[in-house]
Scaffold this active site. Structure first.
Site, PDB file in Angstrom:
ATOM      1  N   CYS A 120      26.441 -33.059  16.512  1.00  0.00           N
ATOM      2  CA  CYS A 120      26.698 -33.093  14.875  1.00  0.00           C
ATOM      3  C   CYS A 120      27.808 -32.059  14.664  1.00  0.00           C
ATOM      4  CB  CYS A 120      25.387 -32.803  14.285  1.00  0.00           C
ATOM      5  SG  CYS A 120      25.816 -33.075  12.503  1.00  0.00           S
ATOM      6  N   CYS A 122      28.072 -29.805  11.805  1.00  0.00           N
ATOM      7  CA  CYS A 122      27.774 -28.950  10.737  1.00  0.00           C
ATOM      8  C   CYS A 122      27.672 -27.573  10.973  1.00  0.00           C
ATOM      9  CB  CYS A 122      26.441 -29.469  10.153  1.00  0.00           C
ATOM     10  SG  CYS A 122      25.066 -29.445  11.081  1.00  0.00           S
ATOM     11  N   CYS A 130      28.282 -32.444   7.703  1.00  0.00           N
ATOM     12  CA  CYS A 130      28.231 -32.982   9.248  1.00  0.00           C
ATOM     13  C   CYS A 130      29.357 -33.932   9.559  1.00  0.00           C
ATOM     14  CB  CYS A 130      26.908 -33.885   9.438  1.00  0.00           C
ATOM     15  SG  CYS A 130      25.221 -32.925   8.815  1.00  0.00           S
ATOM     16  N   LYS A 201      16.557 -40.032   9.253  1.00  0.00           N
ATOM     17  CA  LYS A 201      16.662 -38.421   8.833  1.00  0.00           C
ATOM     18  C   LYS A 201      16.784 -38.435   7.399  1.00  0.00           C
ATOM     19  CE  LYS A 201      19.424 -34.549   9.905  1.00  0.00           C
ATOM     20  NZ  LYS A 201      20.448 -33.838  10.696  1.00  0.00           N
ATOM     21  N   ARG A 211      19.114 -24.172   8.456  1.00  0.00           N
ATOM     22  CA  ARG A 211      20.284 -23.819   8.071  1.00  0.00           C
ATOM     23  C   ARG A 211      20.725 -22.293   8.079  1.00  0.00           C
ATOM     24  NH1 ARG A 211      20.607 -28.489   3.506  1.00  0.00           N
ATOM     25  NH2 ARG A 211      20.440 -30.424   5.123  1.00  0.00           N
ATOM     26  N   GLU A 239      17.799 -48.413   8.850  1.00  0.00           N
ATOM     27  CA  GLU A 239      18.260 -47.632   9.515  1.00  0.00           C
ATOM     28  C   GLU A 239      17.846 -47.576  11.285  1.00  0.00           C
ATOM     29  OE1 GLU A 239      20.550 -45.356   9.464  1.00  0.00           O
ATOM     30  OE2 GLU A 239      20.679 -44.716   7.165  1.00  0.00           O
ATOM     31  N   LYS A 254      12.589 -37.727  11.066  1.00  0.00           N
ATOM     32  CA  LYS A 254      12.820 -36.194  10.839  1.00  0.00           C
ATOM     33  C   LYS A 254      12.764 -36.048   9.169  1.00  0.00           C
ATOM     34  CE  LYS A 254      16.233 -32.594  11.387  1.00  0.00           C
ATOM     35  NZ  LYS A 254      17.573 -32.503  12.087  1.00  0.00           N
TER      36      LYS A 254
HETATM   37  C1  PBG Z   1      22.027 -31.195  11.027  1.00  0.00           C
HETATM   38  C2  PBG Z   1      20.757 -30.716  11.517  1.00  0.00           C
HETATM   39  C3  PBG Z   1      19.568 -30.293  10.766  1.00  0.00           C
HETATM   40  C4  PBG Z   1      18.830 -29.864  11.612  1.00  0.00           C
HETATM   41  C5  PBG Z   1      18.918 -30.101  12.901  1.00  0.00           C
HETATM   42  N1  PBG Z   1      20.370 -30.637  12.868  1.00  0.00           N
HETATM   43  C6  PBG Z   1      19.312 -30.700   9.416  1.00  0.00           C
HETATM   44  C7  PBG Z   1      20.331 -30.511   8.253  1.00  0.00           C
HETATM   45  O1  PBG Z   1      20.812 -29.357   8.196  1.00  0.00           O
HETATM   46  O2  PBG Z   1      20.564 -31.369   7.744  1.00  0.00           O
HETATM   47  C8  PBG Z   1      17.397 -29.316  10.827  1.00  0.00           C
HETATM   48  C9  PBG Z   1      16.222 -28.968  11.945  1.00  0.00           C
HETATM   49  C10 PBG Z   1      15.102 -28.121  11.312  1.00  0.00           C
HETATM   50  O3  PBG Z   1      14.923 -28.098  10.088  1.00  0.00           O
HETATM   51  O4  PBG Z   1      14.178 -27.634  12.137  1.00  0.00           O
HETATM   52  N2  PBG Z   1      22.744 -31.853  11.872  1.00  0.00           N
END
Ligand code: PBG
Length: 330
Positions: A120, A122, A130, A201, A211, A239, A254
């Site tokens: 990803c 982000c 992302c 997701k 985050r 999806e 998720k």
């Molecule tokens: C984004 C990403 C996220 C998580 C893992 N990769 C979510 C996001 O910020 O949208 C969340 C994992 C967690 O909360 O444990 N690529």
């Protein structure tokens, strides 16, 4: 009035009897342990909103990986915190970044430990989204550009596979991401590397602590234009079906706990392995209550993880992986 004991209670009479008829089992090999790697040396910094979860520099990672291995865990999900960020997340495919280097090292320490690479942008973009941001031609609004994001994601996945990643786990929610990454991996000689698709997701408040951990909160706006609306379940099927058609090898849901119906739905509809991500706030809530003495942490965690297995998850990504593996040994 007396009521005769029925087979329901007959079959619960002793520990061995309960074990004999138990329908759902939890094993350390079904758990994936997420790890955050960072630059620097001698760093093992606890993430405040996730007690017991740390940022590790490469030199401190080894002891953690050994411990996970000795507890019977065989899969790690890796997140990297890069040295630098830019507009288009180019450090994500830098082969010298901690993510790729951690992968190489883990595969050297334990060749049979599966490394699952989070794919990803982000953590790698300055704006924390992302994907790559462009201005919408009509409205002038900042929007995520699907095509140019896919290009960077493909490069990232290939660099991760080159470093030795066993599974690519793209969490970006772009359209066509599975197809693009599959084609890119195949072309680069990695046709044997499976894709664990973050198919379903949701745009969820349960990612808050993560985050903080990954320094990946969006600097403006939210992720609602690419992550799913928590109110929808038929959309989850669409999806997942897209991802299956595009070549996904495993399907993820998720977060996990508020979405057990979705886990069950996917389990019933598809024959691929189903993965549940027991996310950061699900972890943080249990930890906070446990630290206050309000709940029995071990009992709660085992009940939660067993519940996810019962709902249909074959594989569970959880920050409790080490604890659960330890408790399973007792
Ligand atoms: C984004 C990403 C996220 C998580 C893992 N990769 C979510 C996001 O910020 O949208 C969340 C994992 C967690 O909360 O444990 N690529």
């Amino acid at each position: 009035m007396s009521f005769p004991i029925t087979r329901n209670r007959r079959l619960r009479g002793s520990k061995s009897m309960r074990a004999l008829v138990r329908e759902t089992h939890l094993h350390p090999e079904q758990l994936v342990y997420p790890l955050f790697v960072t630059h620097g040396t001698n760093i093992k910094d606890e993430i405040p909103s996730m007690p017991g979860v740390y940022h590790f520099s490469l030199d401190r990672l080894e002891e953690e990986v050994h411990e996970a291995y000795s507890l019977g865990l065989r899969s790690l999900l890796l997140f990297g915190l890069p040295a630098s960020k830019d507009e288009c997340g180019s450090s994500a495919h830098d082969e010298a970044e901690v993510m790729q280097e951690a992968t190489r090292r883990i595969k050297k320490w334990h060749p049979d430990m599966l490394v699952i690479a989070d794919t990803c942008l982000c953590h790698y973009t300055e704006h924390g989204h992302c994907g790559i941001i462009v201005k919408d031609k009509l409205t002038g609004e900042a929007v995520i550009d699907n095509d140019s994001t896919l290009e960077v994601l493909v490069k990232t996945a290939v660099s991760q596979a080159r470093a030795g990643a066993d599974i690519i786990a793209p969490s970006n929610m772009m359209d066509g991401y599975v197809q693009a990454i599959r084609a890119g991996l195949d072309e680069a000689g990695f046709a044997h590397i499976p894709i664990m698709a973050y198919s379903v997701k949701y745009s969820s408040a349960f990612y808050g602590p993560f985050r903080d951990a990954a320094h990946s909160a969006p600097q403006f706006g939210d992720r609602k234009t690419y992550q799913m609306d928590p109110a929808n379940s038929r959309e989850a099927l669409r999806e997942a079906e897209n991802d299956v058609l595009e070549g996904a090898d495993m399907l993820m849901v998720k977060p996990a706990l508020a979405y057990m119906d979705i886990i069950r739905m996917l389990r019933d509809q598809f024959d691929l392995p189903i993965v549940a991500y027991n996310v950061s706030a699900e972890y943080a809530m249990v930890k906070a209550a446990a630290q206050n003495g309000w709940i029995d942490e071990k009992a709660i965690v085992m009940e939660m993880l067993t519940g996810l297995r019962r709902a249909g998850a074959d594989i569970i990504l959880t920050y409790f992986a080490k604890d659960a593996a330890r408790w399973l040994k007792e």
